[in-house]
Scaffold this active site. Structure first.
Site, short mmCIF file in Angstrom:
data_model
loop_
_atom_site.label_atom_id
_atom_site.label_comp_id
_atom_site.label_asym_id
_atom_site.label_seq_id
_atom_site.Cartn_x
_atom_site.Cartn_y
_atom_site.Cartn_z
N GLY A 2 60.63 -22.01 -5.25
CA GLY A 2 59.84 -22.57 -4.15
C GLY A 2 60.40 -23.82 -3.50
CD GLU A 19 57.80 -27.56 -8.60
OE1 GLU A 19 58.05 -26.94 -7.54
OE2 GLU A 19 57.37 -26.98 -9.62
CG ASP A 37 47.85 -25.19 -8.69
OD1 ASP A 37 46.78 -25.79 -8.85
OD2 ASP A 37 47.89 -23.96 -8.46
CE LYS A 49 47.55 -25.28 -4.43
NZ LYS A 49 47.36 -23.90 -4.95
CG ASP A 58 56.14 -16.93 -3.73
OD1 ASP A 58 56.00 -18.06 -4.25
OD2 ASP A 58 55.99 -15.87 -4.38
NE ARG A 83 60.27 -17.29 -2.74
CZ ARG A 83 59.60 -17.92 -3.72
NH1 ARG A 83 59.16 -19.14 -3.55
NH2 ARG A 83 59.37 -17.30 -4.85
P1 IMP Z 1 51.51 -25.59 -11.71
O1 IMP Z 1 52.28 -25.42 -12.97
O2 IMP Z 1 50.12 -25.02 -11.81
O3 IMP Z 1 51.47 -27.04 -11.25
O4 IMP Z 1 52.17 -24.69 -10.62
C1 IMP Z 1 53.26 -25.09 -9.94
C2 IMP Z 1 53.98 -23.90 -9.32
O5 IMP Z 1 53.10 -22.85 -8.92
C3 IMP Z 1 54.65 -24.36 -8.05
O6 IMP Z 1 55.97 -24.76 -8.31
C4 IMP Z 1 54.58 -23.16 -7.15
O7 IMP Z 1 55.74 -22.38 -7.33
C5 IMP Z 1 53.40 -22.36 -7.63
N1 IMP Z 1 52.22 -22.58 -6.75
C6 IMP Z 1 51.15 -23.36 -7.00
N2 IMP Z 1 50.28 -23.34 -6.00
C7 IMP Z 1 50.80 -22.52 -5.07
C8 IMP Z 1 50.35 -22.09 -3.77
O8 IMP Z 1 49.29 -22.48 -3.24
N3 IMP Z 1 51.18 -21.23 -3.10
C9 IMP Z 1 52.36 -20.79 -3.63
N4 IMP Z 1 52.81 -21.17 -4.83
C10 IMP Z 1 52.04 -22.03 -5.55
MG MG Z 2 57.61 -24.03 -7.68
#
Ligand code: IMP
Ligand code: MG
Length: 208
Positions: free
Chosen positions: A61, A116, A120, A148, A176, A182
């Site tokens: 991403g 990054e 999230d 987020k 994506d 993307r």
């Molecule tokens: P985390 O481990 O929950 O913080 O997720 C992080 C990863 O999830 C990011 O690097 C993104 O690749 C993917 N991700 C999280 N939210 C989204 C979104 O809204 N759209 C697309 N990819 C997301």
């Molecule tokens: Mg990512």
């Protein structure tokens, strides 16, 4: 006929796109992203001077944001990549993180800036900071285009945050939806999440 040839990505007009049957609406324009990326890059350049940091891009991403950010960091710097397991085709996190590709560079004693696309839950970031720390780098900081904040479940330091957004699903500019979208130049959200209360705001930058 194989399903893999179905049209999953349809550009409708300047404001709307349909991906996998879901309608998305433009949320952050390419111009807004470029402006903010410049601000982050200038602060990083001011913070690191001649320390030659290594930008660690998190695949897949972050590759577009990283490419733009690196060109706004007008000091000597290097780049490397690592890859973590992703969500698959789902819009919600599985919460399980594994490393699919490690960095190639010798990062011991180096200043690292993890780049990054979005934080999230924070679980990916927590995992990779722990992983990189084992190699004894001189320092680790984090730059993320999006955060987020309400969804983040673990305490991870985010030093350069482009935008804080609500708990919205975003696509475009490297992000994506099931590997699709993307290549959109702007960032989109689901049409039914378009609401004044969901407007993005600039995130915090913590000078070093
Ligand atoms: P985390 O481990 O929950 O913080 O997720 C992080 C990863 O999830 C990011 O690097 C993104 O690749 C993917 N991700 C999280 N939210 C989204 C979104 O809204 N759209 C697309 N990819 C997301
Ligand atoms: Mg990512």
């Amino acid at each position: 006929m194989s399903g893999s040839h179905e049209a999953v990505f349809l550009v409708h007009d300047d404001q709307t796109v349909t991906i996998r049957g879901e309608r998305f609406r433009k949320y952050l324009t390419a111009e807004t992203l470029a402006q903010r990326t410049r601000e982050l890059g200038q602060q990083i350049a001011a913070d690191y001077g001649d320390e030659k940091p290594i930008l660690i891009g998190v695949l897949n991403g972050a590759f577009i944001f990283l490419a733009d950010l690196m060109r706004e960091i007008q000091i000597d710097c290097e780049v490397d990549f690592l890859k973590l397991s992703s969500y698959g085709a789902s819009k919600i996190t599985s919460g399980k993180v594994t490393e699919l590709k490690a960095v190639d560079a010798d990062i011991t004693g180096r200043h690292l800036i993890v780049v990054e696309d979005i934080v999230d839950t924070g679980l990916s970031m927590q995992f990779l900071i722990e992983r990189l720390s084992k190699e004894n780098p001189a320092s680790i900081r984090v730059a993320t285009l999006l955060h987020k904040a309400e969804a983040t479940r673990v305490d991870v330091p985010l030093d350069y945050v482009g935008f804080r957004i609500r708990n919205l699903f975003v696509v475009g500019y490297g992000l994506d939806y099931g590997q699709v979208g993307r290549n959109l130049a702007d960032i989109y959200i689901l049409e039914d999440q378009m609401d004044p209360g969901n407007a993005p705001e600039k995130g915090p930058i913590t000078p070093r």
